[in-house]
Design a protein around this motif. Sequence first.
Motif, short mmCIF file in Angstrom:
data_model
loop_
_atom_site.label_atom_id
_atom_site.label_comp_id
_atom_site.label_asym_id
_atom_site.label_seq_id
_atom_site.Cartn_x
_atom_site.Cartn_y
_atom_site.Cartn_z
N ARG A 9 0.64 -1.12 0.35
CA ARG A 9 -0.10 -0.23 -0.06
C ARG A 9 0.67 1.12 0.19
NH1 ARG A 9 -5.60 0.45 1.51
NH2 ARG A 9 -4.84 1.78 1.32
N TYR A 36 -1.70 3.87 -13.77
CA TYR A 36 -2.11 5.27 -13.44
C TYR A 36 -0.70 5.64 -12.91
CZ TYR A 36 -4.94 5.10 -17.07
OH TYR A 36 -6.69 4.93 -18.21
N LEU A 93 -1.57 3.53 -9.81
CA LEU A 93 -2.91 2.90 -9.47
C LEU A 93 -2.68 1.50 -10.87
CD1 LEU A 93 -5.35 5.85 -8.63
CD2 LEU A 93 -5.44 4.14 -7.51
N PHE A 106 -10.53 -0.35 -10.61
CA PHE A 106 -8.60 -0.39 -9.50
C PHE A 106 -8.48 -1.20 -8.35
CE2 PHE A 106 -7.23 2.76 -12.89
CZ PHE A 106 -8.68 3.38 -13.31
N GLY A 107 -7.61 -0.87 -7.68
CA GLY A 107 -7.25 -1.28 -6.80
C GLY A 107 -7.09 0.37 -5.36
N GLU A 108 -6.99 -0.28 -5.03
CA GLU A 108 -5.60 0.91 -3.96
C GLU A 108 -5.32 1.33 -3.95
OE1 GLU A 108 -8.25 1.41 -1.17
OE2 GLU A 108 -9.75 0.42 -1.20
N ARG A 111 1.46 3.18 -2.72
CA ARG A 111 1.68 5.14 -2.83
C ARG A 111 3.34 4.95 -2.82
NH1 ARG A 111 -0.78 9.81 -2.41
NH2 ARG A 111 -2.64 8.50 -1.48
N TYR B 36 -15.86 7.63 -10.78
CA TYR B 36 -14.95 6.89 -9.71
C TYR B 36 -14.99 7.88 -8.57
CZ TYR B 36 -13.42 3.81 -12.81
OH TYR B 36 -12.76 2.41 -14.19
N GLN B 38 -12.94 7.91 -5.00
CA GLN B 38 -11.94 8.16 -3.96
C GLN B 38 -11.62 8.75 -2.47
OE1 GLN B 38 -8.34 9.77 -5.93
NE2 GLN B 38 -6.80 8.24 -5.11
N GLY B 41 -7.22 8.67 0.62
CA GLY B 41 -5.60 8.01 0.88
C GLY B 41 -6.14 6.58 0.24
N ARG B 42 -7.21 6.25 -0.36
CA ARG B 42 -7.45 5.10 -1.04
C ARG B 42 -7.45 5.44 -2.47
NH1 ARG B 42 -11.01 2.80 2.22
NH2 ARG B 42 -10.68 0.90 1.27
N GLY B 43 -8.05 3.73 -3.35
CA GLY B 43 -7.61 3.75 -5.02
C GLY B 43 -9.34 4.67 -5.47
N LEU B 44 -9.33 4.02 -6.39
CA LEU B 44 -10.15 4.21 -7.15
C LEU B 44 -11.52 3.35 -7.23
CD1 LEU B 44 -8.73 6.26 -10.85
CD2 LEU B 44 -10.30 7.07 -8.95
N PHE B 46 -15.29 2.28 -8.26
CA PHE B 46 -16.22 2.60 -9.19
C PHE B 46 -17.11 2.95 -8.72
CE2 PHE B 46 -17.78 1.99 -13.46
CZ PHE B 46 -19.26 0.73 -13.10
N LYS B 49 -21.50 3.48 -15.21
CA LYS B 49 -20.95 3.99 -16.38
C LYS B 49 -22.18 4.00 -17.23
CE LYS B 49 -20.46 -0.99 -17.55
NZ LYS B 49 -20.13 -1.95 -17.90
N PHE B 90 -14.20 11.38 -9.51
CA PHE B 90 -14.01 11.19 -10.70
C PHE B 90 -14.72 10.32 -11.77
CE2 PHE B 90 -9.02 12.95 -9.59
CZ PHE B 90 -9.04 12.45 -7.98
N LEU B 103 -8.39 5.69 -19.95
CA LEU B 103 -9.11 7.01 -19.61
C LEU B 103 -8.82 8.37 -20.14
CD1 LEU B 103 -11.03 4.46 -16.45
CD2 LEU B 103 -11.92 4.47 -18.98
N PHE B 105 -9.14 11.43 -17.24
CA PHE B 105 -10.31 12.17 -15.53
C PHE B 105 -10.26 13.09 -15.92
CE2 PHE B 105 -10.61 7.52 -13.66
CZ PHE B 105 -9.03 7.40 -14.32
#
Lengths: 115, 115
Positions: A9, A36, A93, A106-108, A111, B36, B38, B41-44, B46, B49, B90, B103, B105
């Motif tokens: 993470r 990304y 990401l 997407f995952g978390e 960083r 998306y 966020q 401190g986390r990911g994206l 979904f 769509k 986003f 993508l 954004f």
Amino acid sequence: GALVYQYPRRTICKSGTSMRMECQAVGFQATSVAWYRQSPQKTFELIALSTVNSAIKYEQNFTQEKFPISHPNLSFSSMTVLNAYLEDRGLYLCGARGDSGNTLYFGEGSRLIVV
Amino acid sequence: TQTVSQSDAHVTVFEGDSVELRCNYSYGGSIYLSWYIQHHGRGLQFLLKYYSGNPVVQGVNGFEAEFSKSDSSFHLRKASVHWSDSAVYFCAVRDRGSALGRLHFGAGTQLIVIP
């Protein structure tokens, strides 16, 4: 459901060292993976697109020499940031897509902090 | 060139209020649109769509979005927000002819929900 796990993470690394990050798709087969980077200003940059059994396509300003990617099977991908410097900081990401549907999950994120 | 515009950098509402987060795009061809979320401190994650059919699409946690070709918009809405909806949202666009991971954004809209 479709889940994407990323590890680690967070990593703090010294300038000039490298960091490897992993991406695991759970519940579906990740035929395509997009890596990304989200900058500290929150903007997104596409690094590369990877499809199993095809060549990995890097975007302008990103190279295989700096960001080598492996996508050996339908559930796993990894990317390394070689010789990391301050400009490489950010949240990396992994977005994965299966055979059906057009959604990128997407995952978390991993960083990268460079000191 | 595809552009995605999220005109509001920040939106602040009270818990229980309705909210609309705006997304406008500039592209002449056929596109996929998605939202998306966020958390800090986390990911994206979904949300939803659109690619064809009913212009109003439903997503997770009570979110919906409406596609308007005439306005080149894909605004996100929620009838009654919860404090846990506080996050950055986003909007993302993909050209149907481009690779599935590519993508574009928007800059993101930070939603602040006051309990």
